[in-house]
Design a protein around this motif. Structure first.
Motif, PDB file in Angstrom:
ATOM      1  N   SER A 124     -31.482  42.886 -20.663  1.00  0.00           N
ATOM      2  CA  SER A 124     -31.108  44.468 -21.190  1.00  0.00           C
ATOM      3  C   SER A 124     -32.282  45.437 -20.996  1.00  0.00           C
ATOM      4  CB  SER A 124     -30.565  44.636 -22.637  1.00  0.00           C
ATOM      5  OG  SER A 124     -29.263  43.662 -22.710  1.00  0.00           O
ATOM      6  N   GLU A 137     -21.242  46.009 -19.883  1.00  0.00           N
ATOM      7  CA  GLU A 137     -21.180  44.485 -19.800  1.00  0.00           C
ATOM      8  C   GLU A 137     -20.096  44.415 -18.652  1.00  0.00           C
ATOM      9  OE1 GLU A 137     -20.397  43.062 -23.617  1.00  0.00           O
ATOM     10  OE2 GLU A 137     -22.114  44.046 -24.529  1.00  0.00           O
ATOM     11  N   LEU A 139     -24.766  41.758 -17.074  1.00  0.00           N
ATOM     12  CA  LEU A 139     -24.628  43.191 -17.205  1.00  0.00           C
ATOM     13  C   LEU A 139     -24.726  44.042 -15.710  1.00  0.00           C
ATOM     14  CD1 LEU A 139     -27.596  43.972 -19.751  1.00  0.00           C
ATOM     15  CD2 LEU A 139     -25.257  43.906 -20.192  1.00  0.00           C
TER      16      LEU A 139
END
Length: 446
Positions: free
Chosen positions: A219, A282, A287
């Motif tokens: 992330s 997501e 991702l």
């Protein structure tokens, strides 16, 4: 040459070198030691250091990849980004270049093991074409240019050899078994007919795989990439380097897809996004950094494909002009152009105001800046756009002289669909082939 996740030579020089997923991270040659050495002063260095000799960065089945090899590839990327590659990105680029060189070496070795030979003459022929198409100069001048940016002809020819070797290997060992049946193609044609008029989305994706243990780090990486993209980074180049999806070789372009063809998370995001918007979503197994490139109606003509005939009327101002000095002229320009009743009257009006006139023919609406596209779609022939511009660039309007409506959208032909499906199948098997080569290789990092 789009069988691996490396960008073709032509596309690499237009944007940046395509790169495969990271295999390993290495410490750069100039990384400082963790502890200081206790060396007395006044010592003599025996022997002479040659800066042209670099230690190997990796060995692939005994074949050496040096730091110089990486430097030369990096120089091509920096030049392709107009020397604006952020310093913090250099380390990541170097690691990805190393991975790319490892894959390239494996591909050349496998081709040689299968008695596939790419001659020097074939490489030179391809190189001459690259020189003309991408550098717009003769091959003999390209060598001087590459040296000036810190690269070399050898590194470019090496990549050409890798691409030709891998392409021929796949043509012999993979493509013959990547057959697509008529029934598969016909099923797609029927689906296109059934969905005519519904919305399709053209999306760009940078896919980053993640597990519950790595999701936090992934992330953070996604945030850094988005930050660079929003500061003007090239989405295509970043997709080629960092995306772990099969579409990395085409800059992350997923092509035109209906919502039913997308995972639910991506489908939901696509319907909420505006043109050129970027967001993290997501997706299964990780991702996705998603870019909405465009959207359209399936098998329906798009008004933005209309071809325009325009007349541009512009007033330019001397350097240093202040806004207050030209306000009366701009006001008159706005009033006069608003009252234009056709292109025939535009020349006379421009002469009256001392403006320049330029004819612009064969312009597609979709090729205009986004703010102008809807304005053009709403204009009638003979009308003009509102004035726009600046003191530096001048103020201008476009007069609509003609508009050719787009033809009914043509769907992919049977042969085009079959070719696309075969290519997708070859690409998928090529990735498995390369994965197996990596797994069986003896790779030593230095």
């Amino acid at each position: 040459m789009k069988f691996s996740k490396r960008l073709s030579i032509a596309a690499m020089l237009a944007t940046a070198t395509a790169l495969t997923p990271l295999i390993a991270q290495t410490v750069s040659d100039d990384a400082p030691p963790k502890a200081q050495l206790d060396i007395p002063e006044g010592q003599t260095l025996f022997g002479k250091n040659d800066p042209n000799v670099r230690r190997a960065t990796a060995q692939v089945n005994g074949e050496i990849i040096t730091g110089t090899d990486i430097d030369h590839r990096l120089a091509l990327i920096v030049a392709a980004n107009n020397n604006q590659l952020p310093p913090e990105e250099v380390a990541r680029f170097r690691a990805q270049i190393l991975a790319n060189l490892i894959d390239e070496t494996l591909q050349i070795q496998e081709a040689a093991a299968n008695e596939i030979d790419v001659t020097e003459g074939e490489v030179n022929q391809y190189f001459f074409r690259v020189a003309q198409q991408n550098f717009n100069r003769p091959a003999n001048e390209v060598e001087k240019y590459l040296l000036s940016i810190g690269s070399s002809v050898a590194t470019l020819k090496r990549q050409i050899k890798g691409e030709l070797s891998w392409s021929r290997l796949l043509s012999r060992n993979v493509r013959p078994s990547a057959n697509v049946s008529d029934d598969e193609v016909n099923a797609i044609i029927e689906r296109i007919k059934a969905t005519k008029g519904t919305t399709e989305f053209r999306l760009g994706e940078i896919y980053l795989s993640a597990t519950p243990e790595t999701i936090e780090a992934v992330s953070e990486n996604a945030k850094k990439i988005i930050e660079q993209l929003r500061q003007g980074g090239n989405f295509v180049a970043y997709a080629r380097q960092f995306s772990e999806a099969s579409t990395a070789s085409v800059g992350g372009d997923l092509g035109w897809l209906s919502l039913a063809q997308l995972p639910q998370s991506l489908a939901t995001a696509a319907t909420e996004m505006g043109p050129n918007e970027i967001r993290v979503v997501e997706s299964p197994g990780g991702l996705s950094i998603l870019l909405l490139i465009d959207k359209r109606q399936v098998a329906t003509s798009d008004p933005r494909d209309s071809v325009l005939s325009l007349k541009q009327i512009a007033i330019n101002f001397p350097a240093g002009t202040k806004e207050a000095d030209v306000a009366p002229l701009v006001k008159q320009f706005s009033e006069e152009t608003r009252n234009i009743t056709g292109c025939g009257a535009a020349d006379e009006m421009a002469k009256k105001l001392g403006a320049d006139v330029v004819n612009r023919d064969g312009i597609k609406v979709r090729d205009l800046p986004a703010p102008l596209q809807q304005v053009m779609l709403d204009l009638q022939v003979g009308q003009s756009t509102p004035p726009y511009g600046s003191l530096d660039d001048g103020v201008r309007v476009f007069v609509m002289c003609g508009r050719d409506a787009p033809q009914e959208a043509a769907s992919e032909s049977f042969d085009e669909i079959m070719s696309r499906l075969e290519e997708e199948r070859v690409n998928k098997r090529a990735r498995i082939y390369l994965r197996d080569l990596r797994r069986d290789a003896v790779i030593e990092y230095n």
